[in-house]
Design a protein around this motif. Sequence first.
Motif, short mmCIF file in Angstrom:
data_model
loop_
_atom_site.label_atom_id
_atom_site.label_comp_id
_atom_site.label_asym_id
_atom_site.label_seq_id
_atom_site.Cartn_x
_atom_site.Cartn_y
_atom_site.Cartn_z
N ASP A 199 -7.06 -13.22 -1.85
CA ASP A 199 -5.88 -13.02 -2.83
C ASP A 199 -6.23 -11.69 -3.64
OD1 ASP A 199 -4.64 -15.21 -1.83
OD2 ASP A 199 -4.77 -16.29 -3.61
N ALA A 200 -7.37 -11.83 -4.12
CA ALA A 200 -7.82 -10.55 -4.76
C ALA A 200 -7.78 -9.40 -3.92
CB ALA A 200 -9.46 -10.68 -5.22
N LEU A 201 -8.04 -9.28 -2.64
CA LEU A 201 -8.08 -8.15 -1.70
C LEU A 201 -6.69 -7.54 -1.43
CD1 LEU A 201 -11.23 -8.66 0.72
CD2 LEU A 201 -10.75 -6.74 -0.75
N TRP A 202 -5.71 -8.71 -1.36
CA TRP A 202 -4.52 -8.56 -1.20
C TRP A 202 -3.69 -7.79 -2.40
CZ3 TRP A 202 -0.79 -9.32 2.69
CH2 TRP A 202 0.61 -8.96 2.06
N ALA A 203 -4.17 -8.10 -3.59
CA ALA A 203 -3.54 -7.56 -4.93
C ALA A 203 -4.00 -6.13 -4.98
CB ALA A 203 -4.06 -8.25 -6.26
N ALA A 204 -5.30 -5.77 -4.41
CA ALA A 204 -5.85 -4.48 -4.32
C ALA A 204 -5.27 -3.56 -3.48
CB ALA A 204 -7.50 -4.48 -4.14
N GLY A 205 -4.94 -4.31 -2.18
CA GLY A 205 -4.21 -3.53 -1.32
C GLY A 205 -2.69 -3.26 -1.46
N MET A 206 -2.02 -4.13 -2.28
CA MET A 206 -0.74 -3.86 -2.47
C MET A 206 -0.73 -2.63 -3.64
SD MET A 206 1.47 -5.36 -0.99
CE MET A 206 2.81 -5.74 -1.75
N ALA A 207 -1.66 -2.51 -4.44
CA ALA A 207 -1.88 -1.55 -5.48
C ALA A 207 -1.99 -0.22 -4.91
CB ALA A 207 -3.11 -1.83 -6.58
N LEU A 208 -2.71 -0.15 -3.63
CA LEU A 208 -3.12 1.06 -3.38
C LEU A 208 -2.11 1.55 -2.20
CD1 LEU A 208 -6.96 0.43 -2.34
CD2 LEU A 208 -6.17 2.28 -3.72
N ARG A 209 -1.11 0.78 -1.92
CA ARG A 209 -0.23 1.11 -0.50
C ARG A 209 0.57 2.30 -0.88
NH1 ARG A 209 3.67 -3.74 0.64
NH2 ARG A 209 3.79 -2.77 2.32
N ASN A 210 0.93 2.62 -2.29
CA ASN A 210 1.76 3.63 -2.51
C ASN A 210 1.13 4.68 -3.21
OD1 ASN A 210 4.09 2.16 -1.49
ND2 ASN A 210 4.34 0.91 -3.19
N ARG A 211 -0.10 4.78 -3.11
CA ARG A 211 -0.98 5.95 -3.87
C ARG A 211 -0.45 7.20 -3.01
NH1 ARG A 211 -0.50 4.57 -8.25
NH2 ARG A 211 -1.79 6.43 -9.05
N GLU A 212 -0.54 8.48 -3.55
CA GLU A 212 -0.33 9.55 -2.91
C GLU A 212 -1.21 9.93 -1.73
OE1 GLU A 212 -1.16 14.49 -4.11
OE2 GLU A 212 -1.77 12.66 -5.30
N ALA A 213 -0.35 10.22 -0.49
CA ALA A 213 -0.94 10.72 0.57
C ALA A 213 -1.96 11.69 0.51
CB ALA A 213 0.11 11.00 1.61
N GLY A 214 -3.08 11.72 1.47
CA GLY A 214 -3.87 12.86 1.47
C GLY A 214 -5.06 12.41 0.70
N ARG A 215 -5.08 11.07 0.54
CA ARG A 215 -6.40 10.42 -0.32
C ARG A 215 -7.09 9.26 0.64
NH1 ARG A 215 -7.14 11.18 -5.53
NH2 ARG A 215 -5.78 12.71 -6.57
N ARG A 216 -8.42 9.23 0.48
CA ARG A 216 -8.89 7.95 1.17
C ARG A 216 -8.52 6.68 0.18
NH1 ARG A 216 -10.44 9.93 5.74
NH2 ARG A 216 -12.15 11.11 5.92
N ARG A 217 -8.15 5.85 0.79
CA ARG A 217 -7.80 4.40 0.05
C ARG A 217 -8.92 3.61 0.39
NH1 ARG A 217 -1.32 3.72 1.75
NH2 ARG A 217 -0.67 5.59 0.98
N VAL A 218 -9.74 3.14 -0.76
CA VAL A 218 -10.82 2.30 -0.69
C VAL A 218 -10.67 1.23 -1.61
CG1 VAL A 218 -12.19 4.16 0.48
CG2 VAL A 218 -12.34 3.71 -1.99
#
Length: 343
Positions: A199-218
């Motif tokens: 669930d923690a990784l799911w929440a982190a993934g949802m927070a990252l999904r709409n970040r600006e393109a052109g970045r590494r999402r980690v």
Amino acid sequence: MRPRRTGLLFVLVALGAAGLAAQAPVTSDPGEEVRYRLRTSVDLVLVPVTVKDSSGNLVTDLRREDFEVFEDEKQQQIKYFSADPFPLSAVILVDEVLSQAAQDSVRTALPVLAGAFSPQDEFALFAYDVYPRQVLDFTNDFDQLRQAFPRVLRASPPPAVGVSGGPMSAGPRINSVPVSPGVPNTVPKAGQPLKCLNDALWAAGMALRNREAGRRRVIFVVSDGDNSRLNVHKFEETRDLLLAENITVYFVGVDNARFKVGAPPVVYYVLATGGDRFAPLTEEGLASALSRVTEQARYQYTLVYTARVASGAREYRRIQVKVRHQGVKVLAREGYFAGLPTQ
């Protein structure tokens, strides 16, 4: 990770920071008509790759011809290649229920992670036990991050369930009568923290999904690796989200994590997304690991190839990356999902 339906335009935006825009053959065509064609022309698969030598140091001088990419055992033509560093969109995900010794080490080492970011990076801070909680929204302010770190760790572990002072401390009783050795003990045992890593990784993934393109999402996970059965989200569901959104997981283990670093679910998330894992034994090792994961996330090679047309049904396709050098370790995501996207 699924190939993006936005086609070459997505690649030009997402890989522009790596200097790939000049390689696109259609940049000379003006107008909205070309913009539309760019959006619908082709599906591309992006594969970030880390290469290490036998000592664990990054290998940073490889070229396009040093790599081979296979999808379902069929070699693919590398359409775009970059060795340039990318800015990061990072979620720092900290296990907030640790032993006191581990808390002290994490509290001391976390500021090293803040110092490893660059001014072009953005970062958010999450903590979790049973539920994830956001401590700091995305920012590039290092001071805000340092000030937020003390808020992710509890002063002490939560009290054990069913354990208290008073009459029960002398042993279990029923109607004030001590229970004999032959009678089953119905008193709840001391509870263990119920940590929901999925669930923690799911929440982190949802927070990252709409970040600006052109970045590494980690996602940088600092944890002992425990995971309960009470997760709302299953492993497969969380893994699929991370793959679909091009998110890489790095795990830095504390407490007894060195005994779990090769066990599910931690290792499965790391391998599936092409990340890495560390289980340092000392406080100095923890600080070094936190610095190294940031460096690895930024200095990856980027390989891009054209995906074959999907049949329409959702299907998993395996990826294998090979390097034409002996004695190196290659870290890359194991595959992606093609076809209809997951809702």
